[in-house]
Scaffold this motif. Structure first.
Motif, PDB file in Angstrom:
ATOM      1  N   GLU B 142       1.060  -1.253   0.008  1.00  0.00           N
ATOM      2  CA  GLU B 142       0.018   0.085  -0.051  1.00  0.00           C
ATOM      3  C   GLU B 142       0.922   1.229   0.124  1.00  0.00           C
ATOM      4  OE1 GLU B 142      -2.962   1.686  -0.271  1.00  0.00           O
ATOM      5  OE2 GLU B 142      -2.453   3.537   1.092  1.00  0.00           O
ATOM      6  N   VAL B 143       2.151   1.316   0.786  1.00  0.00           N
ATOM      7  CA  VAL B 143       2.744   2.474   0.591  1.00  0.00           C
ATOM      8  C   VAL B 143       3.658   2.678  -0.633  1.00  0.00           C
ATOM      9  CG1 VAL B 143       4.927   3.195   1.791  1.00  0.00           C
ATOM     10  CG2 VAL B 143       3.346   2.222   3.450  1.00  0.00           C
ATOM     11  N   PHE B 144       4.064   1.619  -1.055  1.00  0.00           N
ATOM     12  CA  PHE B 144       4.662   1.712  -2.471  1.00  0.00           C
ATOM     13  C   PHE B 144       3.719   2.197  -3.730  1.00  0.00           C
ATOM     14  CE2 PHE B 144       7.167  -2.190  -1.199  1.00  0.00           C
ATOM     15  CZ  PHE B 144       7.989  -1.367  -0.277  1.00  0.00           C
ATOM     16  N   GLU B 145       2.451   1.753  -3.452  1.00  0.00           N
ATOM     17  CA  GLU B 145       1.269   2.157  -4.587  1.00  0.00           C
ATOM     18  C   GLU B 145       1.006   3.837  -4.221  1.00  0.00           C
ATOM     19  OE1 GLU B 145      -2.756   0.238  -5.649  1.00  0.00           O
ATOM     20  OE2 GLU B 145      -0.959  -0.994  -5.281  1.00  0.00           O
ATOM     21  N   ASN B 146       0.842   4.026  -2.922  1.00  0.00           N
ATOM     22  CA  ASN B 146       0.276   5.369  -2.510  1.00  0.00           C
ATOM     23  C   ASN B 146       1.299   6.083  -1.653  1.00  0.00           C
ATOM     24  OD1 ASN B 146      -2.468   5.268  -3.763  1.00  0.00           O
ATOM     25  ND2 ASN B 146      -2.189   3.541  -2.334  1.00  0.00           N
ATOM     26  N   ARG B 147       2.515   6.335  -2.110  1.00  0.00           N
ATOM     27  CA  ARG B 147       3.715   6.610  -1.357  1.00  0.00           C
ATOM     28  C   ARG B 147       3.462   8.122  -0.784  1.00  0.00           C
ATOM     29  NH1 ARG B 147       5.992   7.435   2.168  1.00  0.00           N
ATOM     30  NH2 ARG B 147       8.205   7.328   2.666  1.00  0.00           N
ATOM     31  N   ASP B 148       2.957   8.950  -1.511  1.00  0.00           N
ATOM     32  CA  ASP B 148       2.466  10.271  -0.974  1.00  0.00           C
ATOM     33  C   ASP B 148       1.694  10.461   0.205  1.00  0.00           C
ATOM     34  OD1 ASP B 148       0.560   9.591  -2.730  1.00  0.00           O
ATOM     35  OD2 ASP B 148       0.220  11.579  -3.562  1.00  0.00           O
ATOM     36  N   ARG B 149       0.812   9.339   0.403  1.00  0.00           N
ATOM     37  CA  ARG B 149       0.025   9.413   1.513  1.00  0.00           C
ATOM     38  C   ARG B 149       0.795   9.532   2.727  1.00  0.00           C
ATOM     39  NH1 ARG B 149      -4.406   5.058  -0.211  1.00  0.00           N
ATOM     40  NH2 ARG B 149      -5.268   6.052  -2.244  1.00  0.00           N
ATOM     41  N   TYR B 150       1.841   9.087   2.859  1.00  0.00           N
ATOM     42  CA  TYR B 150       2.614   8.714   4.163  1.00  0.00           C
ATOM     43  C   TYR B 150       3.798   9.622   4.231  1.00  0.00           C
ATOM     44  CZ  TYR B 150      -0.858   4.832   3.793  1.00  0.00           C
ATOM     45  OH  TYR B 150      -1.748   4.260   3.529  1.00  0.00           O
ATOM     46  N   GLY B 151       4.441   9.766   5.604  1.00  0.00           N
ATOM     47  CA  GLY B 151       5.401  10.387   5.794  1.00  0.00           C
ATOM     48  C   GLY B 151       6.574   9.665   5.689  1.00  0.00           C
ATOM     49  N   ARG B 152       7.556   9.619   6.712  1.00  0.00           N
ATOM     50  CA  ARG B 152       8.702   8.787   6.906  1.00  0.00           C
ATOM     51  C   ARG B 152       8.083   7.240   7.404  1.00  0.00           C
ATOM     52  NH1 ARG B 152      13.762   9.964   7.109  1.00  0.00           N
ATOM     53  NH2 ARG B 152      14.389   7.921   8.000  1.00  0.00           N
ATOM     54  N   VAL B 153       8.796   6.203   6.494  1.00  0.00           N
ATOM     55  CA  VAL B 153       8.340   4.801   6.699  1.00  0.00           C
ATOM     56  C   VAL B 153       9.572   4.227   7.268  1.00  0.00           C
ATOM     57  CG1 VAL B 153       7.344   2.706   5.749  1.00  0.00           C
ATOM     58  CG2 VAL B 153       6.348   4.786   5.087  1.00  0.00           C
ATOM     59  N   GLU B 154       9.691   3.659   8.263  1.00  0.00           N
ATOM     60  CA  GLU B 154      10.659   2.898   8.992  1.00  0.00           C
ATOM     61  C   GLU B 154      10.305   1.506   9.084  1.00  0.00           C
ATOM     62  OE1 GLU B 154      13.845   3.767   9.698  1.00  0.00           O
ATOM     63  OE2 GLU B 154      13.893   5.914   9.888  1.00  0.00           O
ATOM     64  N   VAL B 155      11.011   0.698   8.659  1.00  0.00           N
ATOM     65  CA  VAL B 155      10.669  -0.995   8.780  1.00  0.00           C
ATOM     66  C   VAL B 155      11.720  -1.492   9.613  1.00  0.00           C
ATOM     67  CG1 VAL B 155       9.960  -3.046   7.668  1.00  0.00           C
ATOM     68  CG2 VAL B 155       9.502  -0.926   6.636  1.00  0.00           C
ATOM     69  N   ILE B 156      11.344  -2.485  10.770  1.00  0.00           N
ATOM     70  CA  ILE B 156      12.596  -3.261  11.228  1.00  0.00           C
ATOM     71  C   ILE B 156      11.833  -4.854  11.213  1.00  0.00           C
ATOM     72  CG2 ILE B 156      13.598  -3.691  13.329  1.00  0.00           C
ATOM     73  CD1 ILE B 156      12.895  -0.973  14.234  1.00  0.00           C
ATOM     74  N   TYR B 157      12.786  -5.603  10.518  1.00  0.00           N
ATOM     75  CA  TYR B 157      12.298  -6.786  10.509  1.00  0.00           C
ATOM     76  C   TYR B 157      13.302  -7.835  11.310  1.00  0.00           C
ATOM     77  CZ  TYR B 157      11.716 -11.645   8.359  1.00  0.00           C
ATOM     78  OH  TYR B 157      11.520 -12.920   8.262  1.00  0.00           O
ATOM     79  N   GLY B 158      12.841  -8.651  12.167  1.00  0.00           N
ATOM     80  CA  GLY B 158      13.849  -9.512  12.905  1.00  0.00           C
ATOM     81  C   GLY B 158      13.464 -10.983  12.785  1.00  0.00           C
ATOM     82  N   ALA B 159      14.526 -11.722  12.786  1.00  0.00           N
ATOM     83  CA  ALA B 159      14.052 -13.414  12.798  1.00  0.00           C
ATOM     84  C   ALA B 159      15.242 -13.695  13.827  1.00  0.00           C
ATOM     85  CB  ALA B 159      14.338 -13.696  11.285  1.00  0.00           C
ATOM     86  N   ARG B 160      15.062 -15.179  14.036  1.00  0.00           N
ATOM     87  CA  ARG B 160      15.689 -15.581  14.903  1.00  0.00           C
ATOM     88  C   ARG B 160      17.420 -15.814  14.411  1.00  0.00           C
ATOM     89  NH1 ARG B 160      12.472 -20.884  16.092  1.00  0.00           N
ATOM     90  NH2 ARG B 160      11.760 -20.530  13.827  1.00  0.00           N
TER      91      ARG B 160
END
Lengths: 402, 288
Positions: B142-160
């Motif tokens: 959704e963010v990629f498709e409508n990038r201008d709708r959101y401000g900064r986008v920070e993603v954290i992904y953790g795995a074992r």
């Protein structure tokens, strides 16, 4: 006995043709009480009602007055239920037993659908549910309230249960006002009885004194009135004093409740006391046997079972009653969320008396006392609530009550 | 009291049952890790389930075995659904054994997903732990498709461990983007891992956002969600704008069976995405 005051119209062949209207009270003699069964059968209803079986008064199919628990009563206390002989021949001289009406609307085991493998796909055939004209004969005020609660659970949300709705749509609710309270009853505290308020099609009050054994009948809906109209000639318009006698019976019952429980603020009380030390004491007694949830007229939890045939071409999906006391109830990735008996009892009580309000806008408890009577160790929710109210709880306000 | 209850118009055999699944064909099966599989499925007939919103789930049905609630990790307008399943039980191991051409049952979608409408114009902090990533992937789409709708986008992904990372190729492409930042961390790794090591919360101090106008979306193991929610709230995100996706045992997914209750909520209907504001008092108590 009061005399008839209405003027019946003479019909063809000298027969008395009279219609009983909603709200018009009538009196029916004990000797003629069987005519009510005939009227129900004539109106196409199968009758389920109280009958003595296996040492208890249970709800089952009944056909005549003789199937009722004539002259029987029940003596109930925490963990104890005994049938005893009354000194009279009352038809409804008991309170409530281990069964509740929910089994007719939400069966303990029910097939939901059957799936058949066809080639490399499958088709699903939902189980057809036919409406059955069932007369629930002898519903108590607390049980009418329980019905209103399960209506909200199964038919009040965005997704409703098709089986419940279909079965529920065709029942006739014949209520009996309680002439005595049981040892574990607390409907007065829960505001559900013993007088019948809403939700009945026909209300009966059994009158054993002040004249001959008789019944005051009050049709509350067109369906109830239609049944009485079938036996209008057997009925006598109730004298003015009869309603007062019925009120006195209800008042006497209300004054002799076996239990009381302060019901105000339970939602907040329980929410603020999830870590109250009392939970440990009750957990030390609770056997997680699930009896309370099986006898409760509002407990609605269910499990689903997948039943394949031997070569897995045909599969049946069954639903059966489940209980929050079962360890597997909260199984997630191979472990249960509620591992301890403490957490399972706490879930049951906080749901029944607390979070039920959040979910359904009503308490899940109607004060019938079944969970107290049928608990093998006599755990009494009114006592548990009293102990939690008394404190000390972690959330007890400092400087509050001593 | 309620008025009288009318018969259900859908109760006839022909009209279907709310708990009856629809048959879907397995189009592709991808092995993500030793115990995790991604299934791409499509309707077998003209009947399909409605398009799911990001964060919603479906009940996936293995014929003759049973059903399990599974998040939706992607969907397409043609009815295609993508689900990532970890093999942890009877049903999920049956789902993991499916091969292309096989049939799986689907009903849903259910529940309330991520509140993207409320998050418009805000910074997004998206934290996924382990199998918490699949239900969050539609948020990234959704963010990629409508990038201008959101401000900064920070993603954290953790795995074992590095071996437990899923969507590996896609992760690489996300890391190359300049319109969001994704940090990948593992709890434990060998000497051949050049990325971060540590639980997801160790990456938070590095994340930039305007707390008062940020929505945090968190999905992963319950303990990880609780600690992450506490950490982002401590960084100034409002508890009512901090969202976690709860997981509980579910049989019906429509608030009729009682299994998924968590305090006053039916996780299946009121959730699975719920605000930390509502959950906090219950997350703090053991075995609610």
């Amino acid at each position: 006995m009061p005399l008839a005051t209405a003027t019946p119209q003479a019909g063809f062949g000298g027969q008395v043709v009279e219609e009983v209207r909603v709200g018009e009270r009538r009196t029916l003699d004990r000797q003629r009480f069987s005519r009510l069964f005939e009227a129900l059968a004539g109106a196409g209803y199968s009758i389920v009602g109280p009958t003595v079986r296996d040492g208890a008064i249970v709800y089952d199919q009944i056909r005549s007055v003789e199937d009722l628990p004539i002259g029987w009563t029940d003596r109930q206390s925490g963990g104890s239920y005994r049938l005893e002989r009354r000194g009279d021949a009352a038809l409804f001289g008991y309170t409530v037993g281990p069964s509740s009406w929910k089994k007719y609307l939400f069966p303990a085991r029910e097939r939901l659908w059957t799936a058949t493998r066809i080639g490399d796909s499958f088709t699903v055939r939902p189980e057809p549910v036919e409406p059955t004209r069932l007369a629930f004969f002898g519903m108590r005020a607390c049980e009418l309230s329980a019905l209103a609660v399960t209506d909200r659970v199964f038919a009040g949300g965005p997704v409703t249960d098709p089986g419940y709705r279909t079965r529920r749509s065709s029942i006739l609710r014949i209520a009996v006002q309680c002439g005595q309270a049981g040892g574990t009853c607390f409907c007065v505290s829960m505001g559900t009885g013993p007088g019948v308020r809403d939700g009945a099609d026909l209300v009966l009050t059994e009158i054993l004194d002040a004249g001959p054994h008789r019944f005051l009948l009050e049709p509350r809906t067109e369906e109830g009135a239609a049944v009485l109209s079938r036996i209008a000639s057997e009925l006598v318009p109730a004298a003015a004093g009869e309603a007062r006698i019925a009120e006195a019976i209800v008042a006497r019952t209300a004054a002799s409740m076996g239990r009381t429980m302060e019901a105000t603020g339970l939602r907040e009380l329980l929410r603020e006391n999830l870590e109250h030390p009392r939970w440990q004491l009750v957990a030390a007694r609770c056997l997680s046997c699930t009896n309370c949830t099986m006898v409760c007229p509002t407990c609605f939890c269910s499990a689903q079972e997948e039943v394949p045939d031997l070569d897995v071409t045909k599969v049946e999906r069954w639903r059966r009653w489940d209980s929050c006391f079962n360890l597997a109830f909260t199984e997630l990735h191979g472990a249960s969320v509620r591992k301890t008996g403490l957490s399972r009892y706490r879930q049951w009580l906080t749901h029944k008396l607390g979070t039920w309000h959040d979910q359904f806008g009503t308490s899940g408890c109607v004060g019938c006392g079944r969970c107290i009577t049928w608990c093998p160790v006599g755990i009494d929710l009114t006592e548990e609530i009293g102990a939690i109210r008394a404190g000390p709880g972690p959330a007890a306000a400092p400087g509050g009550k001593p | 009291m309620l008025a009288d209850v009318a018969p259900d118009p859908t109760s006839s055999a022909a009209a279907g049952h709310p708990l009856a699944p629809l048959p879907y064909r397995v189009r592709a099966v991808a092995t993500e890790t030793a115990d995790t599989t991604t299934l791409t499925i499509e309707p077998r007939s003209t009947r399909s389930v409605p398009a799911p919103a990001p964060g919603q789930f479906v009940m996936l049905y293995a014929f003759g075995v049973g059903e399990s609630p599974i998040g939706v990790s992607a969907h397409r307008a043609d009815g295609t659904l993508v689900h990532t399943v970890r093999n942890v039980g009877k049903v999920t191991s049956a789902l993991a054994r499916l091969t292309p051409g096989d049939t799986v049952g689907v009903r849903g979608p259910y529940g309330r997903g991520w509140p993207l409408q409320e998050a418009r114009g805000q910074d997004l902090v998206i934290v996924a732990g382990g199998l918490g990533l699949p239900p969050l992937r539609p948020v990234l789409y959704e963010v990629f498709e409508n990038r201008d709708r959101y401000g900064r986008v920070e993603v954290i992904y953790g795995a074992r461990t590095p071996k437990d990372l899923i969507y590996y190729e896609e992760l690489q492409s996300w890391r190359r983007r300049s319109d969001l930042r994704i940090q990948v961390t593992v709890d434990a790794a060998g000497r051949d891992w050049y990325g971060d090591v540590g639980v997801v919360t160790t990456r938070l101090p590095d994340v930039r956002f305007d707390g008062s106008r940020t929505s945090a979306f968190i999905c992963g193991p319950e303990i990880m969600m609780r600690l992450t929610a506490q950490a982002v709230v401590a960084r100034g995100v409002r508890p009512e704008a901090t969202w976690v996706s709860m997981e509980r045992n579910m049989k019906c997914a429509v608030a009729l069976c009682g299994h998924c209750q968590f305090g006053p909520t039916f996780v299946c209907r009121d959730g699975p995405v719920l605000s930390y504001r509502a959950l906090e008092p219950f997350l703090a108590v053991k075995e609610v």
